[in-house]
Design an enzyme around this catalytic site. Structure first.
Site, short mmCIF file in Angstrom:
data_model
loop_
_atom_site.label_atom_id
_atom_site.label_comp_id
_atom_site.label_asym_id
_atom_site.label_seq_id
_atom_site.Cartn_x
_atom_site.Cartn_y
_atom_site.Cartn_z
N GLY A 203 0.85 -1.10 0.01
CA GLY A 203 0.02 -0.01 -0.02
C GLY A 203 0.87 1.26 -0.01
O GLY A 203 2.02 1.12 0.64
N HIS B 254 -0.34 0.83 10.13
CA HIS B 254 -1.59 0.94 9.23
C HIS B 254 -2.46 1.58 10.45
O HIS B 254 -3.90 1.47 10.27
CB HIS B 254 -2.51 -0.16 8.62
CG HIS B 254 -1.63 -0.66 7.78
ND1 HIS B 254 -0.71 -2.00 7.74
CD2 HIS B 254 -1.14 -0.50 6.51
CE1 HIS B 254 -0.13 -2.46 6.73
NE2 HIS B 254 -0.36 -1.24 5.71
#
Length: 592
Positions: free
Chosen positions: A56, A223
């Protein structure tokens, strides 16, 4: 949590950030549509194992920022904190890298990444490409019991694994060896992160799960995921907790790496994105000191920087890699591979191996030099006369402090009077101290005063006075006779020439001129009049006139330029620095 951003469209931000890599590293190219950064083909380079990674976005410089010679061959980027698709990864390996020697597909151990990179791996194998897959997992913040079947998360230590396998591939290592060394490195690697705050993704709503101001999340993921616990701890206490999670052999939940005294380690301090370089450096020092004190570990390499971030996360991670035998022979140890050169904008470890090999932590013997005070001069003045002249001027500055301060409060910072008073009091203390060795060597006396000014007067005025007085000492020395045995009396003519030299020297470092509303409006007339008339009373009067004239001047330098309400004090308030100096010079004249 920082919620203000220059970009509010995260998709556009990701694309432009990827494109910037091709600008800062001309060996790279970008597949804009598929968000793939890859090394441009080099026909002159022999075929090598390709290292394909990704994940990501939001973890920059990982992973696209680690693409380059000696590191990754290509990387696919997902949206912020989301894995790239299997098709992106497949295109990366099939369309943008060489496959003749095989491909290592390597990513962090997160479910989305493992599934998509794993699916792409199977597609590559089905297409006849020799491929291996590895999921990096170095985190100990979430232990065995909580992580369950998923296993450890991949965090900052991944940068070390990628660097090592990239260097081995660049050196011509086989796919089997590259894959094995990825496993070996990971098996000897532990990392843990901590953060003071969650991060905010551009364009998204603000999370309501804020970390209290007095707490830190220990084991924070990349995250925004929680770690082992929240703690109220200062930095030394926090580092102590983190190192215990990394190195405690008696913790069955987290003792992933067995070690013993004498084992060598590499230490990586990774910025999660929002910690200043100043604070990160302080963190590195704290970790290093505790490693040595509590664990007797002196890392073979210490690497600090931003390698795998969490947007602008206000935190850091610590990684420790135990150096194990690669079995590859000379020149291909884990340390050799880590030290090998790389051309990737996200890799920064600039210290050459030879510097590490010859490091020495002992005290440094400073070079002995002769100070200005120790260099005798031949311009002579009875120290009693010097004191008689200086002391009234210094006392007059001290007495004028309230007025100077009032003036400076209106037109400046309000600290000019205090600074002048502090310097004057320190010089008086020097002159009055029984330990002060004043002789008839006036250059030596000026140099002693310079030292006091440099140590007690700060700010702009302190620097100006220090420069002027240093130049004055040099100007006096320039008046000495060519024969060092012939003393030179410190006459008004000698002083006036030395002051003229000082004023010229000062002009090299400040653009201030008479009329700019600074202390120069008193200093310049004093020097010029003394040189012309050889009369200190006339010179002191010229300085007072200059200070008085500054009342009607518009400021051109200093903070006064920015102070509003000038119409209220123009014509009424002189420049505080010029006024203070004129008071000192008037005191000198009164003593003669």
């Amino acid at each position: 949590m920082q919620t203000k951003h220059f970009f509010n469209d995260p998709d556009y931000l990701v694309h432009t950030a990827l494109r910037s890599l091709t600008i800062t590293n001309p060996s790279l190219a970008l597949d804009w549509e598929n968000k793939i950064v890859f090394r441009r083909p080099d026909p002159s380079s022999p075929s090598k194992v390709s290292i394909v990674s990704g994940g990501g976005s939001g973890h920059e410089p990982a992973f696209p920022g680690l693409v380059g010679k000696g590191l990754l061959t290509a990387a696919a980027a997902g949206t912020v904190f989301a894995s790239p698709s299997a098709e992106q990864v497949r295109k990366t390996a099939i369309e943008h890298v060489a496959t003749e020697k095989g491909v290592l597909v390597i990513t962090n151990n997160y479910t989305g990444d493992v599934l998509n990179f794993g699916m792409a791996t199977e597609k590559l194998r089905a297409a006849g490409v020799k491929t291996e897959f590895f999921a990096m997992n170095d985190d100990v913040g979430v232990g065995r019991q909580k992580s369950g079947k998923v296993g450890r998360r991949g965090i900052g230590g991944a940068a070390l694994i990628l660097k090592i396998v990239g260097a081995l591939a660049e050196a011509g290592g086989s796919l089997e060896d590259v894959y094995r060394i990825a496993q070996l490195t990971n098996a000897n690697l532990v990392s843990v992160g901590s953060s003071l705050s969650h991060v905010h993704i551009p364009g998204r709503e603000v999370s309501k799960d804020a970390i209290p101001a007095n707490e830190v999340e220990v084991g924070m993921g990349i995250h925004n995921e929680p770690g082992s616990h929240r703690a109220t701890a200062n930095l030394p206490q926090l580092v102590q907790i983190m190192l215990r999670q990394l190195l405690d052999q008696n913790d069955p939940d987290r003792a992933y790496v067995k070690w013993q005294p004498g084992d060598e380690f590499v230490l990586l301090i990774n910025n999660l994105g929002g910690v200043s370089v100043l604070e990160l450096s302080g963190i590195t020092d704290e970790v290093y000191q505790q490693l040595g004190r509590d664990y007797k570990i002196k890392p073979a390499r210490i690497i600090q920087g931003t390698f795998l971030s969490s947007l602008n996360g206000l935190g850091f991670s610590i990684s420790l890699l135990k150096l194990a035998d690669t079995g590859l022979g000379p020149g291909k140890s884990l340390l050799d591979l880590l030290d090998a050169p790389a051309e990737a904008v996200g890799w920064s470890a600039p210290i050459h191996p030879s510097t590490w090999e010859h490091r020495f932590n002992g005290p440094v013997e400073t070079k002995k030099t002769i100070s200005a005070e120790e260099q005798p001069g031949n311009v002579k003045l009875d120290p009693a006369i010097l004191k008689k002249i200086l002391i009234p001027g210094l006392k007059r500055i001290i007495a004028a402090e309230p007025l100077v301060t009032r003036y400076d409060t209106i037109v400046g910072d309000g600290d000019c009077g205090v600074g002048l008073k502090r310097g004057a009091e320190a010089i008086l203390a020097l002159l009055d101290s029984p330990s002060t060795k004043l002789t008839d060597d006036v250059v030596n006396a000026v140099n002693q005063i310079v030292t006091v000014v440099e140590n007690t007067m700060d700010g702009t005025s302190g620097a100006v006075y220090a420069i002027f007085l240093n130049a004055l000492a040099h100007g006096l020395r320039a008046q000495e006779s060519s024969s060092s045995s012939v003393p030179v009396p410190a006459t008004v003519d000698v002083w006036s020439k030395a002051l003229g030299y000082s004023l010229t020297a000062l002009g090299k470092y400040t653009p201030a001129k008479p009329g700019d509303r600074t202390m120069i409006d008193a200093l310049a007339p004093f020097c010029a009049t003394l040189q012309k008339t050889k009369d200190i009373h006339a010179a002191a009067k010229a300085a007072q006139d200059g200070a008085e004239a500054s009342k009607n001047m518009l400021p051109k330098l200093g903070r006064t330029v920015y102070v509003g309400g000038q119409e209220e004090w123009i014509g009424k308030i002189p420049d505080p620095g010029a006024f203070g100096l004129s008071e000192f010079l008037a005191g000198l004249a009164d003593a003669v």
